[in-house]
Design a protein around this motif. Structure first.
Motif, short mmCIF file in Angstrom:
data_model
loop_
_atom_site.label_atom_id
_atom_site.label_comp_id
_atom_site.label_asym_id
_atom_site.label_seq_id
_atom_site.Cartn_x
_atom_site.Cartn_y
_atom_site.Cartn_z
N GLY A 65 0.95 -1.26 0.08
CA GLY A 65 0.06 0.12 0.03
C GLY A 65 0.78 1.28 0.00
O GLY A 65 2.04 1.28 -0.25
N ARG A 66 0.27 2.28 0.28
CA ARG A 66 0.68 3.71 0.39
C ARG A 66 0.08 4.53 0.99
O ARG A 66 -0.96 4.42 1.26
CB ARG A 66 1.00 4.34 -1.15
N ILE A 82 4.32 -0.18 -1.11
CA ILE A 82 5.31 -0.53 -0.03
C ILE A 82 4.67 -1.60 0.75
O ILE A 82 3.58 -1.55 1.38
CB ILE A 82 5.28 0.66 1.16
N1 LIG Z 1 -6.02 6.16 4.25
C1 LIG Z 1 -5.56 5.09 4.05
N2 LIG Z 1 -6.52 4.02 3.68
C2 LIG Z 1 -5.91 2.71 3.56
N3 LIG Z 1 -4.55 2.30 3.85
C3 LIG Z 1 -4.07 3.32 4.34
C4 LIG Z 1 -4.25 4.59 4.22
N4 LIG Z 1 -3.22 5.51 4.77
C5 LIG Z 1 -2.18 4.43 4.77
N5 LIG Z 1 -2.80 3.21 4.79
C6 LIG Z 1 -1.87 2.00 4.56
O1 LIG Z 1 -1.07 2.01 5.75
C7 LIG Z 1 0.29 1.79 5.28
C8 LIG Z 1 1.11 2.72 6.15
O2 LIG Z 1 0.86 3.98 5.98
P1 LIG Z 1 1.72 5.20 6.43
O3 LIG Z 1 2.60 4.61 7.94
O4 LIG Z 1 2.87 5.67 5.37
O5 LIG Z 1 0.69 6.35 6.88
P2 LIG Z 1 0.91 7.76 6.70
O6 LIG Z 1 -0.37 8.32 7.07
O7 LIG Z 1 1.52 8.16 5.72
O8 LIG Z 1 1.73 8.19 7.77
P3 LIG Z 1 3.23 8.88 7.81
O9 LIG Z 1 3.24 10.06 7.72
O10 LIG Z 1 3.73 8.44 9.43
O11 LIG Z 1 4.02 7.99 6.95
C9 LIG Z 1 0.26 2.17 3.69
O12 LIG Z 1 1.31 1.44 3.07
C10 LIG Z 1 -1.10 1.67 3.28
O13 LIG Z 1 -0.99 0.31 3.16
#
Ligand SMILES: Nc1ncnc2c1ncn2[C@@H]1O[C@H](COP(=O)(O)OP(=O)(O)OP(=O)(O)O)[C@@H](O)[C@H]1O
Ligand SMILES: [Mg+2]
Length: 105
Positions: free
Chosen positions: A35-36, A52
Protein backbone atom coordinates in the motif's frame (compact mmCIF):
# COMPACT_ATOMS: atom_id res chain seq x y z
CA UNK A 1 -17.12 -5.52 19.14
CA UNK A 2 -14.66 -3.65 17.00
CA UNK A 3 -12.44 -4.65 14.11
CA UNK A 4 -8.89 -3.37 14.30
CA UNK A 5 -6.88 -3.29 11.11
CA UNK A 6 -3.28 -2.33 11.69
CA UNK A 7 -0.72 -1.89 8.91
CA UNK A 8 2.81 -2.21 10.29
CA UNK A 9 6.34 -2.54 8.99
CA UNK A 10 7.06 -6.21 8.18
CA UNK A 11 10.16 -6.13 10.41
CA UNK A 12 7.95 -5.06 13.34
CA UNK A 13 5.26 -7.69 12.83
CA UNK A 14 6.79 -10.26 15.16
CA UNK A 15 7.21 -7.72 17.98
CA UNK A 16 3.60 -6.66 17.52
CA UNK A 17 2.34 -10.27 17.61
CA UNK A 18 4.48 -11.06 20.67
CA UNK A 19 3.29 -7.95 22.51
CA UNK A 20 -0.32 -8.83 21.82
CA UNK A 21 0.18 -12.40 23.00
CA UNK A 22 1.86 -11.34 26.25
CA UNK A 23 -1.14 -9.12 26.98
CA UNK A 24 -3.53 -12.02 26.31
CA UNK A 25 -4.66 -11.19 22.78
CA UNK A 26 -4.09 -14.42 20.87
CA UNK A 27 -6.74 -14.39 18.17
CA UNK A 28 -5.70 -12.52 15.07
CA UNK A 29 -5.41 -12.69 11.31
CA UNK A 30 -2.23 -11.52 9.59
CA UNK A 31 -1.76 -10.66 5.94
CA UNK A 32 1.09 -9.48 3.78
CA UNK A 33 -0.16 -6.42 1.93
CA UNK A 34 1.18 -3.57 -0.15
CA UNK A 35 0.00 0.00 0.00
CA UNK A 36 0.89 3.63 0.26
CA UNK A 37 0.18 6.43 2.68
CA UNK A 38 0.28 10.22 2.63
CA UNK A 39 3.73 10.40 1.00
CA UNK A 40 2.43 8.42 -2.02
CA UNK A 41 5.14 5.80 -1.56
CA UNK A 42 8.88 6.50 -1.46
CA UNK A 43 11.43 7.84 -3.89
CA UNK A 44 14.84 6.18 -3.81
CA UNK A 45 17.26 7.83 -6.24
CA UNK A 46 15.12 8.37 -9.31
CA UNK A 47 12.88 5.37 -8.69
CA UNK A 48 9.39 5.86 -7.27
CA UNK A 49 8.04 2.94 -5.26
CA UNK A 50 4.31 3.25 -4.71
CA UNK A 51 3.66 -0.26 -3.38
CA UNK A 52 5.24 -0.50 0.05
CA UNK A 53 5.04 -3.90 1.76
CA UNK A 54 3.35 -3.96 5.16
CA UNK A 55 1.86 -6.61 7.39
CA UNK A 56 -1.79 -6.10 8.17
CA UNK A 57 -3.12 -7.38 11.48
CA UNK A 58 -6.86 -7.91 11.58
CA UNK A 59 -8.37 -8.45 15.02
CA UNK A 60 -11.91 -8.38 16.33
CA UNK A 61 -12.01 -7.47 20.00
CA UNK A 62 -14.45 -6.34 22.67
CA UNK A 63 -15.07 -2.59 22.76
CA UNK A 64 -13.42 -2.12 26.16
CA UNK A 65 -10.12 -3.62 24.99
CA UNK A 66 -9.67 -1.55 21.82
CA UNK A 67 -7.56 1.15 23.46
CA UNK A 68 -5.19 -1.37 25.03
CA UNK A 69 -4.71 -3.18 21.71
CA UNK A 70 -4.04 0.13 19.93
CA UNK A 71 -1.49 1.06 22.58
CA UNK A 72 0.36 -2.26 22.22
CA UNK A 73 0.46 -2.03 18.42
CA UNK A 74 1.61 1.59 18.61
CA UNK A 75 4.42 0.86 21.04
CA UNK A 76 5.63 -2.24 19.25
CA UNK A 77 5.44 -0.87 15.69
CA UNK A 78 6.89 2.58 16.39
CA UNK A 79 10.19 3.80 14.93
CA UNK A 80 9.35 7.50 14.57
CA UNK A 81 9.88 7.51 10.80
CA UNK A 82 7.45 7.99 7.94
CA UNK A 83 5.70 4.75 7.09
CA UNK A 84 5.43 3.35 10.63
CA UNK A 85 1.89 2.36 9.79
CA UNK A 86 -1.71 3.09 10.42
CA UNK A 87 -4.50 1.66 12.56
CA UNK A 88 -8.16 1.63 11.52
CA UNK A 89 -11.06 0.78 13.82
CA UNK A 90 -14.56 -0.14 12.70
CA UNK A 91 -17.68 -1.61 14.29
CA UNK A 92 -18.47 -5.33 14.03
CA UNK A 93 -22.10 -6.46 14.15
CA UNK A 94 -21.71 -10.12 14.86
CA UNK A 95 -19.21 -12.95 15.24
CA UNK A 96 -20.10 -16.65 15.05
CA UNK A 97 -17.91 -19.59 16.07
CA UNK A 98 -18.53 -22.23 13.43
CA UNK A 99 -17.77 -25.20 15.72
CA UNK A 100 -20.30 -24.27 18.37
CA UNK A 101 -22.57 -21.89 16.48
CA UNK A 102 -21.97 -19.58 19.44
CA UNK A 103 -22.57 -15.89 18.84
CA UNK A 104 -19.85 -13.56 20.12
CA UNK A 105 -16.08 -13.84 20.45
N1 LIG B 1 -6.03 6.26 4.22
C1 LIG B 1 -5.61 5.01 4.08
N2 LIG B 1 -6.45 4.06 3.64
C2 LIG B 1 -6.03 2.78 3.50
N3 LIG B 1 -4.80 2.37 3.77
C3 LIG B 1 -3.93 3.27 4.21
C4 LIG B 1 -4.27 4.64 4.39
N4 LIG B 1 -3.20 5.31 4.85
C5 LIG B 1 -2.22 4.40 4.97
N5 LIG B 1 -2.65 3.18 4.58
C6 LIG B 1 -1.91 1.94 4.61
O1 LIG B 1 -1.02 2.01 5.70
C7 LIG B 1 0.32 1.82 5.26
C8 LIG B 1 1.24 2.65 6.10
O2 LIG B 1 0.92 4.00 5.93
P1 LIG B 1 1.88 5.13 6.48
O3 LIG B 1 2.50 4.69 7.76
O4 LIG B 1 2.80 5.58 5.39
O5 LIG B 1 0.77 6.23 6.81
P2 LIG B 1 0.90 7.79 6.72
O6 LIG B 1 -0.45 8.33 7.00
O7 LIG B 1 1.56 8.18 5.44
O8 LIG B 1 1.84 8.11 7.97
P3 LIG B 1 3.36 8.65 7.97
O9 LIG B 1 3.25 10.14 7.68
O10 LIG B 1 3.88 8.33 9.31
O11 LIG B 1 4.08 7.90 6.87
C9 LIG B 1 0.29 2.18 3.79
O12 LIG B 1 1.35 1.55 3.10
C10 LIG B 1 -1.07 1.68 3.37
O13 LIG B 1 -1.00 0.27 3.16
MG1 LIG C 1 3.50 7.50 4.95
Amino acid sequence: MKMIRAMVRPEKAEDVADGLEVAGYYALTKMNVVGRGKQKGIIVGNLHYDEIPKVMFMMVVEDETVDEVIKIVNEKAFTGNFGDGKIFISPVEKAVTIRTNQVGL
